[in-house]
Scaffold this motif. Structure first.
Motif, PDB file in Angstrom:
ATOM      1  N   VAL A  64       7.038   0.495   0.147  1.00  0.00           N
ATOM      2  CA  VAL A  64       5.594   0.738  -0.004  1.00  0.00           C
ATOM      3  C   VAL A  64       4.976   0.865   1.388  1.00  0.00           C
ATOM      4  O   VAL A  64       5.113  -0.040   2.210  1.00  0.00           O
ATOM      5  CB  VAL A  64       4.937  -0.432  -0.768  1.00  0.00           C
ATOM      6  CG1 VAL A  64       3.420  -0.229  -0.867  1.00  0.00           C
ATOM      7  CG2 VAL A  64       5.570  -0.587  -2.152  1.00  0.00           C
TER       8      VAL A  64
ATOM      9  N   ASP B 297       1.441   2.120   3.663  1.00  0.00           N
ATOM     10  CA  ASP B 297      -0.005   2.347   3.449  1.00  0.00           C
ATOM     11  C   ASP B 297      -0.618   3.304   4.462  1.00  0.00           C
ATOM     12  O   ASP B 297      -1.830   3.537   4.462  1.00  0.00           O
ATOM     13  CB  ASP B 297      -0.761   1.000   3.477  1.00  0.00           C
ATOM     14  CG  ASP B 297      -0.636   0.318   4.845  1.00  0.00           C
ATOM     15  OD1 ASP B 297      -1.215  -0.788   5.001  1.00  0.00           O
ATOM     16  OD2 ASP B 297       0.037   0.867   5.752  1.00  0.00           O
TER      17      ASP B 297
ATOM     18  N   ARG C 206       2.533   7.211   4.317  1.00  0.00           N
ATOM     19  CA  ARG C 206       2.070   6.606   3.053  1.00  0.00           C
ATOM     20  C   ARG C 206       3.106   6.947   1.981  1.00  0.00           C
ATOM     21  O   ARG C 206       3.642   8.063   1.982  1.00  0.00           O
ATOM     22  CB  ARG C 206       0.746   7.244   2.593  1.00  0.00           C
ATOM     23  CG  ARG C 206      -0.474   6.726   3.284  1.00  0.00           C
ATOM     24  CD  ARG C 206      -1.703   7.463   2.742  1.00  0.00           C
ATOM     25  NE  ARG C 206      -1.994   7.010   1.368  1.00  0.00           N
ATOM     26  CZ  ARG C 206      -2.841   5.992   1.132  1.00  0.00           C
ATOM     27  NH1 ARG C 206      -3.446   5.390   2.135  1.00  0.00           N
ATOM     28  NH2 ARG C 206      -3.062   5.585  -0.086  1.00  0.00           N
TER      29      ARG C 206
ATOM     30  N   ASP D 262       2.339   3.033  -4.532  1.00  0.00           N
ATOM     31  CA  ASP D 262       1.898   1.630  -4.618  1.00  0.00           C
ATOM     32  C   ASP D 262       2.480   0.994  -5.893  1.00  0.00           C
ATOM     33  O   ASP D 262       3.440   1.523  -6.476  1.00  0.00           O
ATOM     34  CB  ASP D 262       0.365   1.549  -4.594  1.00  0.00           C
ATOM     35  CG  ASP D 262      -0.234   2.253  -5.809  1.00  0.00           C
ATOM     36  OD1 ASP D 262      -1.459   2.490  -5.794  1.00  0.00           O
ATOM     37  OD2 ASP D 262       0.515   2.585  -6.750  1.00  0.00           O
TER      38      ASP D 262
ATOM     39  N   ILE E  77       2.738  -2.759   4.747  1.00  0.00           N
ATOM     40  CA  ILE E  77       1.287  -2.537   4.610  1.00  0.00           C
ATOM     41  C   ILE E  77       0.534  -3.605   5.401  1.00  0.00           C
ATOM     42  O   ILE E  77       1.049  -4.718   5.633  1.00  0.00           O
ATOM     43  CB  ILE E  77       0.838  -2.615   3.122  1.00  0.00           C
ATOM     44  CG1 ILE E  77       1.071  -4.013   2.534  1.00  0.00           C
ATOM     45  CG2 ILE E  77       1.560  -1.568   2.279  1.00  0.00           C
ATOM     46  CD1 ILE E  77       0.483  -4.195   1.130  1.00  0.00           C
TER      47      ILE E  77
END
Ligand code: DX5
Ligand code: ZN
Length: 213
Positions: free
Chosen positions: A32, A34, A41, A44, A65
């Protein structure tokens, strides 16, 4: 060793087939990202929910993240079995985040980037379920393994002998040759993206990594 295929390199337009293609692995590793803690990215917790419908494997969530403490509940509710966050993103809240993860009945993992000193992990050894040693700079797949990870694995293995119980997982640049090195250093779980997903026979790739020594 346990093998955790990294879902970064999967073909998301073909999700069910991709999951079935790595069903020989007992874990799935979800990267994951962010776009803040790392430049890229990805997806999620919503992706976890979708994949949970096709797989009963152990869901290993690697949160690259900022502010990981804010989303622990979402990942727990979406089916995470293990939530690993970065010490560099925890900003003095690592103890609290670990407790929150465990309170939800999920395993808690702590990860450090290649340039972060292994001694920064010392305050957490008693409470953490897994330590994820990054053998590449987090943020993308297909990078070359950094040998500096080997000393960290050896140190973690030595510290564990003094009465701790965490798993040791390594992530980044894992192939047959580096899997042998990390196993000899004391690793329990290897994450692999490109080695598995770019292999013509993914079952064989998983088996080779599992038995590397
Ligand atoms: C990198 C991710 C790794 C990566 C592994 O930020 O945490 O899981 O996807 O990919 P390979 O195995 O290709 O290095
Ligand atoms: Zn990862």
């Amino acid at each position: 060793m346990i093998v955790a295929p990294s879902f970064l390199t999967a073909d998301f337009s073909n999700l069910e087939e991709e999951i079935v293609s790595v069903s020989a692995a007992s874990w799935l590793h979800f990267d994951v990202m962010d776009g803040i803690f790392v430049p890229n990215r990805t997806y999620d917790h919503g992706m976890l929910k979708i994949i949970k419908a096709y797989s009963n494997q152990f869901f290993d969530c690697h949160l690259m993240i900022a502010n990981p403490g804010d989303v622990i509940d979402l990942y727990a509710q979406s089916g995470a079995d293990l939530i690993t966050f970065h010490l560099e993103a925890a900003r003095n809240h690592a103890h609290e985040i670990i407790q929150n993860i465990k309170r939800l009945g999920v395993k808690a993992g702590l990860s450090i980037k290649p340039d972060t000193d292994i001694d920064t992990l010392k305050p957490y050894l008693n409470e953490i379920d897994l330590i994820l040693v990054m053998s590449v700079e987090p943020g993308k797949g297909g990078q070359a393994f950094l040998d500096s990870a080997l000393d960290k694995i050896r140190t973690l293995f030595k510290w564990r002998e003094q009465g701790h119980h965490y798993w040791i997982e390594v992530d980044g640049g894992i192939n047959l040759e580096t899997a042998k090195k990390v196993r000899q250093a004391g690793c329990d779980i290897v994450v692999a993206g490109s080695f598995i997903f770019n292999h013509h026979d993914r079952d064989a790739a998983i088996r080779e990594l599992a038995h590397a020594k």
